[in-house]
Design a protein around this motif. Structure first.
Motif, PDB file in Angstrom:
ATOM      1  N   ILE A  50       0.872  -1.167   0.000  1.00  0.00           N
ATOM      2  CA  ILE A  50       0.000   0.000   0.000  1.00  0.00           C
ATOM      3  C   ILE A  50       0.910   1.217   0.000  1.00  0.00           C
ATOM      4  N   CYS A  51       0.821   2.041  -1.042  1.00  0.00           N
ATOM      5  CA  CYS A  51       1.778   3.135  -1.161  1.00  0.00           C
ATOM      6  C   CYS A  51       1.139   4.379  -1.782  1.00  0.00           C
ATOM      7  N   ALA A  52       1.914   5.455  -1.830  1.00  0.00           N
ATOM      8  CA  ALA A  52       1.447   6.738  -2.349  1.00  0.00           C
ATOM      9  C   ALA A  52       1.095   6.616  -3.828  1.00  0.00           C
ATOM     10  N   ILE A  53       0.221   7.501  -4.282  1.00  0.00           N
ATOM     11  CA  ILE A  53      -0.273   7.431  -5.653  1.00  0.00           C
ATOM     12  C   ILE A  53       0.828   7.678  -6.670  1.00  0.00           C
ATOM     13  N   ASP A  54       1.894   8.373  -6.274  1.00  0.00           N
ATOM     14  CA  ASP A  54       2.960   8.683  -7.213  1.00  0.00           C
ATOM     15  C   ASP A  54       4.119   7.678  -7.169  1.00  0.00           C
ATOM     16  N   ALA A  55       3.984   6.599  -6.401  1.00  0.00           N
ATOM     17  CA  ALA A  55       5.043   5.588  -6.351  1.00  0.00           C
ATOM     18  C   ALA A  55       5.171   4.907  -7.714  1.00  0.00           C
ATOM     19  N   ASP A  56       6.395   4.635  -8.125  1.00  0.00           N
ATOM     20  CA  ASP A  56       6.642   4.010  -9.415  1.00  0.00           C
ATOM     21  C   ASP A  56       6.315   2.516  -9.358  1.00  0.00           C
ATOM     22  N   VAL A  57       5.428   2.092 -10.223  1.00  0.00           N
ATOM     23  CA  VAL A  57       4.939   0.712 -10.185  1.00  0.00           C
ATOM     24  C   VAL A  57       6.065  -0.286 -10.427  1.00  0.00           C
ATOM     25  N   ASP A  58       6.876  -0.065 -11.450  1.00  0.00           N
ATOM     26  CA  ASP A  58       7.942  -1.013 -11.781  1.00  0.00           C
ATOM     27  C   ASP A  58       8.938  -1.157 -10.634  1.00  0.00           C
ATOM     28  N   THR A  59       9.274  -0.044 -10.001  1.00  0.00           N
ATOM     29  CA  THR A  59      10.217  -0.081  -8.875  1.00  0.00           C
ATOM     30  C   THR A  59       9.649  -0.898  -7.721  1.00  0.00           C
ATOM     31  N   VAL A  60       8.377  -0.648  -7.402  1.00  0.00           N
ATOM     32  CA  VAL A  60       7.744  -1.362  -6.296  1.00  0.00           C
ATOM     33  C   VAL A  60       7.637  -2.854  -6.617  1.00  0.00           C
ATOM     34  N   VAL A  61       7.260  -3.192  -7.847  1.00  0.00           N
ATOM     35  CA  VAL A  61       7.142  -4.595  -8.245  1.00  0.00           C
ATOM     36  C   VAL A  61       8.479  -5.314  -8.104  1.00  0.00           C
ATOM     37  N   ASN A  62       9.547  -4.683  -8.569  1.00  0.00           N
ATOM     38  CA  ASN A  62      10.877  -5.304  -8.460  1.00  0.00           C
ATOM     39  C   ASN A  62      11.278  -5.509  -7.005  1.00  0.00           C
TER      40      ASN A  62
END
Length: 365
Positions: free
Chosen positions: A130-142
């Motif tokens: 669960i993260c901020a709306i501007d968090a980068d999806v690819d970074t979080v997925v990795n």
């Protein structure tokens, strides 16, 4: 304020923020209970997990002082369709949003929880954040994919010190792998003196307390992550009556030579039907587990199956054919949930009393 849930498979779900602003990751699971959210939020078995509630409206009766299952919640996040802003109940003291903020637990509402639940049922449980709306999806997925599944949940939630709940009858030692308050409450209601001990105690240390019986509590995570506890249960078999609940059930099975496996998405909810193979009686039970005892592995053990899940035929209960020891995968203390299985505490009581009669009222040394 917008917030997003990002899953390790790249799925992104956008909703509204509730709870704290902290970003936190965990295994995303779902619970099918219509009520009991306060007990779910405070159940130590959810340590490290983000729970999705399938019922669409959560928080409608608020949060009160009395219904917590632990003092310090271990849940990593909450996902709901709608969090009630105006709870209505005479015991309500906080909204669910206010409580989440107070305990620094992030949450998200307004996403399609039916879609998320179907996804988990199809693919199995997934890590998410669960993260901020501007968090980068690819970074979080990795990052999610690179993060190993934790193995220290039991050590995080187990009591660090022994403590006693006074009673006038037999002494029961409750080994705390993440025990819910409801287990202690129901044991005390039977008149027992209940001594709660850390999961790390050895069999010799437990027997030194001269128990008339031992209860193996519920708890989080993979039972094979605590091999020392398996050895403890091995050392207790035949020396004192044993009653295992949930994780305690899996530990008893491992101690007797069986195996456990991870389920695709587990059993979490208060509406799971379980059949008693001896009586044919079906109980509606409360459950919360992601691992199960492998049925085939029981064939070469001194355990026999006593209960099965009506929906998927998984093992829900076993008993030892020689020693006074039995266990169930579900929660007879029903916190939250139906009370169909509370009779198991009386069954354990009968075993304890019978064992005392056989030994002349003395605990085995």
């Amino acid at each position: 304020m917008k917030r997003q849930l990002i899953l390790e498979n790249g799925e992104r779900l956008i909703g509204e923020a509730i709870g704290s602003n902290e970003e936190r990751a965990g295994e995303v699971v779902f619970n099918t209970g219509m009520t009991g959210y306060q007990e779910i939020l405070s159940d130590p078995s959810y340590c490290g997990q983000i729970v999705t509630m399938t019922y669409p409206l959560i928080g409608n009766y608020g949060i009160n002082r009395d219904d917590f299952e632990s003092v310090d919640p271990s849940i990593h996040g909450l996902i709901v369709r709608e969090a009630s802003e105006y709870p209505s109940h005479f015991r309500s003291q906080l909204t669910i949003n206010d409580w989440l903020k107070k305990e620094n637990i992030p949450g998200i509402q307004g996403i399609d929880t039916r879609k998320l639940t179907r996804l988990i049922r199809e693919t199995g449980t997934l890590k998410g954040r669960i993260c901020a709306i501007d968090a980068d999806v690819d970074t979080v997925v990795n990052e999610l994919r690179a993060t190993p599944t934790p193995t220290d949940q039991v050590s995080r939630v187990s009591t660090k010190n022994r403590y006693m709940n006074p009673g006038m009858k037999e002494r029961i030692v409750l080994i705390d792998y993440g025990a819910k308050k409801g287990i202690v409450k129901d044991l005390v209601a039977e008149g027992y003196e209940v001594v709660v001990v850390p999961y790390s105690l050895t069999a010799d240390e437990i027997m030194a307390l001269q128990p008339d019986g031992v209860v193996l509590s519920n708890g989080p995570g993979n039972p094979t992550s605590i091999p020392e506890s398996v050895e403890t249960v091995k050392g207790l078999l035949g020396k004192t009556p044993i009653f295992g609940i949930c994780l305690g059930h899996q530990l008893l099975a491992l101690a007797c030579g069986a195996k456990t496996t991870k389920m695709k998405f587990g059993h979490r909810g208060s509406n799971h039907p379980v059949k008693d193979l001896q009586t044919g009686y079906i109980s509606i039970t409360s459950q919360n587990h992601g691992y199960t005892v492998d049925e085939a592995s029981l064939e070469a053990t001194p355990l026999e199956i006593t209960h099965i899940n009506v929906n998927d035929q998984s093992v829900e209960g076993v008993k030892h054919i020689e020693y006074p020891a039995f266990s169930v995968q579900y929660h007879p203390e029903a916190s939250p949930g139906p009370e169909d299985a509370k009779g198991l505490f009386r069954e354990f009581k009968a075993i304890v009393q019978n064992q005392l009669e056989l030994t002349g009222g003395k605990t085995h040394a």
